[in-house]
Motif scaffolding. Structure first.
Motif, PDB file in Angstrom:
ATOM      1  N   GLU A   1      -5.347   1.279   2.430  1.00 12.60           N
ATOM      2  CA  GLU A   1      -5.179   0.240   3.450  1.00 12.60           C
ATOM      3  C   GLU A   1      -5.400   0.811   4.838  1.00 12.60           C
ATOM      4  O   GLU A   1      -6.044   0.180   5.684  1.00 12.60           O
ATOM      5  CB  GLU A   1      -3.774  -0.388   3.340  1.00 12.60           C
ATOM      6  N   GLU A   2      -4.871   2.008   5.061  1.00 17.46           N
ATOM      7  CA  GLU A   2      -4.936   2.588   6.409  1.00 17.46           C
ATOM      8  C   GLU A   2      -6.339   3.091   6.772  1.00 17.46           C
ATOM      9  O   GLU A   2      -6.560   3.540   7.902  1.00 17.46           O
ATOM     10  CB  GLU A   2      -3.915   3.730   6.543  1.00 17.46           C
TER      11      GLU A   2
ATOM     12  N   HIS B   1       0.839  -1.207   0.000  1.00 25.46           N
ATOM     13  CA  HIS B   1       0.000   0.000   0.000  1.00 25.46           C
ATOM     14  C   HIS B   1       0.865   1.245   0.000  1.00 25.46           C
ATOM     15  O   HIS B   1       1.922   1.281   0.633  1.00 25.46           O
ATOM     16  CB  HIS B   1      -1.031   0.002   1.133  1.00 25.46           C
TER      17      HIS B   1
ATOM     18  N   ASP C   1       4.326  -6.226   4.574  1.00 27.69           N
ATOM     19  CA  ASP C   1       3.707  -5.145   5.345  1.00 27.69           C
ATOM     20  C   ASP C   1       3.625  -5.541   6.812  1.00 27.69           C
ATOM     21  O   ASP C   1       2.741  -5.106   7.536  1.00 27.69           O
ATOM     22  CB  ASP C   1       2.313  -4.858   4.762  1.00 27.69           C
TER      23      ASP C   1
ATOM     24  N   ASP D   1       5.929   1.405   6.724  1.00 30.87           N
ATOM     25  CA  ASP D   1       4.487   1.063   6.605  1.00 30.87           C
ATOM     26  C   ASP D   1       3.817   1.996   5.618  1.00 30.87           C
ATOM     27  O   ASP D   1       3.239   3.001   6.017  1.00 30.87           O
ATOM     28  CB  ASP D   1       3.836   1.148   7.982  1.00 30.87           C
ATOM     29  N   ASP D   2       3.759   1.724   4.306  1.00 26.69           N
ATOM     30  CA  ASP D   2       4.349   0.514   3.755  1.00 26.69           C
ATOM     31  C   ASP D   2       5.162   0.886   2.518  1.00 26.69           C
ATOM     32  O   ASP D   2       5.564   0.038   1.747  1.00 26.69           O
ATOM     33  CB  ASP D   2       3.198  -0.450   3.409  1.00 26.69           C
TER      34      ASP D   2
END
Ligand code: BES
Ligand code: MN
Ligand code: MN
Length: 464
Positions: free
Chosen positions: A162-163, A94, A189, A127-128
């Motif tokens: 993703e977050e 991501h 990740d 991340d990431d």
């Protein structure tokens, strides 16, 4: 040997790889912040341009914005599918990052990547963006060493949400799964259990992220004139929250633990053998006077194999400097729960919502809503891809790989397993003190380079 050539190429180009990563890290692609949508897209375009440059094909941005999911950030897709008869690896990462606040805690600015003591400091370093970049750079090294050919078929999918729950990629996987057809997914990740210790992550917790909104009076009120008669939504939320979890960390939602699977005896035994010093963890990683959580369970079991409930913030009311005497009309609590196999987000949320509503304090209206959710997952280790991964890391680190679970969540991994029906190899190179989601996030530079080499060797191994 092409592998040797690819590893050599990665070695010789270390400096350039790092400079490129820094350029990507300078883009503040904070997915939760609508004001950063342009930067998020710029990061996607940056990744796409590099995939194209190194010789990947069918490179494109896939829009995820829909009526149901407005403001979705694009996916980056690429493939190279000319290794006839060889397996297909789906490389996932991501490019979005968490917000950087509190800014004053950073020793160097979050979006000005800075090297200190063998580490690269920046939001997204590990991340990431840094770990996703390892995939891109491993592919570049293999492309060059193979004169434009890879040892395996590769599809790349990089998401920008993703977050914030990964809804866009989830719906793409559910509706266009055939476009990601592969034999195995590779995800970088996660973390290594300890420095120098090659690690595969074989389980992730799922989550439900919720908000409870409490409303009392029609409008904000003078707390002197109305205090004693008007309901206070913050106090109401405090009462509700206090009943969600007891002092020993046990979640009090009826039936919440019904589907919780105990880790296997073999897992528990393996976890006991890991080099874990609870006191060191408390002191240096957590930094609190004591640890909390369910009695009689180890820290690893508590963080990897048990559900939890946390409160992240309570927006509303007066939070300015000094004092203001007001009874706010409404208050919100952001509450999430981490789930473990075989809990499901839908059932867990239903139980939580019913319980919270049953606690509604007098004079208050509660609205309990789900912001996003993802399934917990434990992946299989009984496949040739896991063997290829441990072999690759053995060559790089000279050590046997340990198998761990992670307490965090990567929502799409569950869908890879359930929708695409493929195993996932979670080969991550973060370290326990990398400050994910916190100020001074870093990536240990040696791990960036060892990660690239491991991935080169893994992809070659899968193609062998
Ligand atoms: N990379 C993490 C997840 C992670 C970290 C897994 C360490 C295992 C070990 C990921 O970017 C993350 O932070 N996910 C969020 C997901 C959520 C917002 C749905 C999380 O876990 O809070
Ligand atoms: Mn991540
Ligand atoms: Mn994260």
């Amino acid at each position: 040997m092409k592998v040797t050539a690819a590893v050599g190429f990665a070695q010789e180009n270390k400096g350039r790889f790092l400079e490129e990563l820094k350029a990507l890290l300078r883009i503040p692609s904070i997915s939760t912040d609508p004001e950063r949508a342009g930067d998020v897209r710029r990061a996607a375009e940056f990744v796409a341009a590099e995939l194209k440059r190194i010789g990947m094909e069918n490179v494109r941005l896939i829009e995820t914005s829909t009526a149901k999911h407005p403001g979705g950030h694009p996916l980056v897709y690429a493939d190279w599918l000319h290794a006839e008869g060889k397996p297909t690896v789906l490389c996932y990462g991501h490019y979005d990052v968490q917000p950087a606040e509190p800014l004053e805690e950073w020793k160097s600015p979050p979006f000005e990547p800075t090297e200190r003591d063998g580490n690269l400091y920046a939001r997204g370093a590990v991340d990431d963006k840094g770990q996703m970049w390892m995939h891109v750079k491993a592919l570049e090294s293999l492309m060059v060493a193979g004169d434009g050919k890879l040892p395996v078929n590769v599809r790349v999918i990089v998401e920008g949400e993703e977050e914030v729950g990964g809804e866009g990629i989830a719906s793409f996987v559910r509706t266009h799964g055939e476009q990601l057809k592969a034999d195995v997914a590779l995800v970088s990740d996660t973390e290594m259990f300890a420095p120098e210790l090659p690690t595969l992550c074989v389980g992730l917790r799922g989550m439900i992220y919720t908000e409870i909104e409490a409303r009392g009076a029609r409008t904000d009120l003078h707390s002197g004139m109305y205090g004693g008669a008007a309901p206070n939504p913050f106090v109401a939320l405090a009462h509700v929250i206090a009943k969600l979890k007891d002092a020993d960390g046990k979640i009090l939602i009826p039936g919440f633990y019904d589907k919780v699977e105990k880790p296997t005896a073999a897992e528990l035994k393996a976890w006991k053998a890991l080099p874990f010093d609870e006191e060191h963890y408390r002191e240096t990683e957590v930094g609190s006077v004591s640890l909390t959580g369910e009695l009689g369970l180890s820290v690893l079991e508590r963080t990897w194999a048990r559900p939890t409930l946390d409160v992240h913030g309570m927006p509303g009311g007066f939070i300015g400097a000094g004092a203001k005497t007001v009874i706010p009309a409404k208050a919100v609590a952001k509450v999430s729960m981490r789930l473990v196999p075989d809990m499901t987000p839908a059932e867990s949320f239903a139980k939580y919502k019913a319980y919270v509503e049953s606690l509604t304090p007098k004079g208050i209206a509660l609205d309990v809503r789900l912001i996003h959710s993802g399934d917990p997952i434990v992946v299989s280790t009984d496949n040739p891809y896991v063997k290829a991964a441990t072999d690759a890391m053995h060559t790089v680190f000279g050590k046997e790989t340990v198998f761990v679970r992670g307490g965090g969540s990567i929502p799409i991994v569950g869908d890879f397993v359930r929708e695409l029906k493929i195993p996932t190899v979670m080969m991550g190179f973060g370290l326990p003190d990398d400050n994910l989601h916190a100020p001074n996030e870093k990536f240990h530079l040696a791990n960036f380079h060892r990660g690239i080499e491991s991935i080169v060797r893994f992809l070659s191994g899968v193609g062998a």
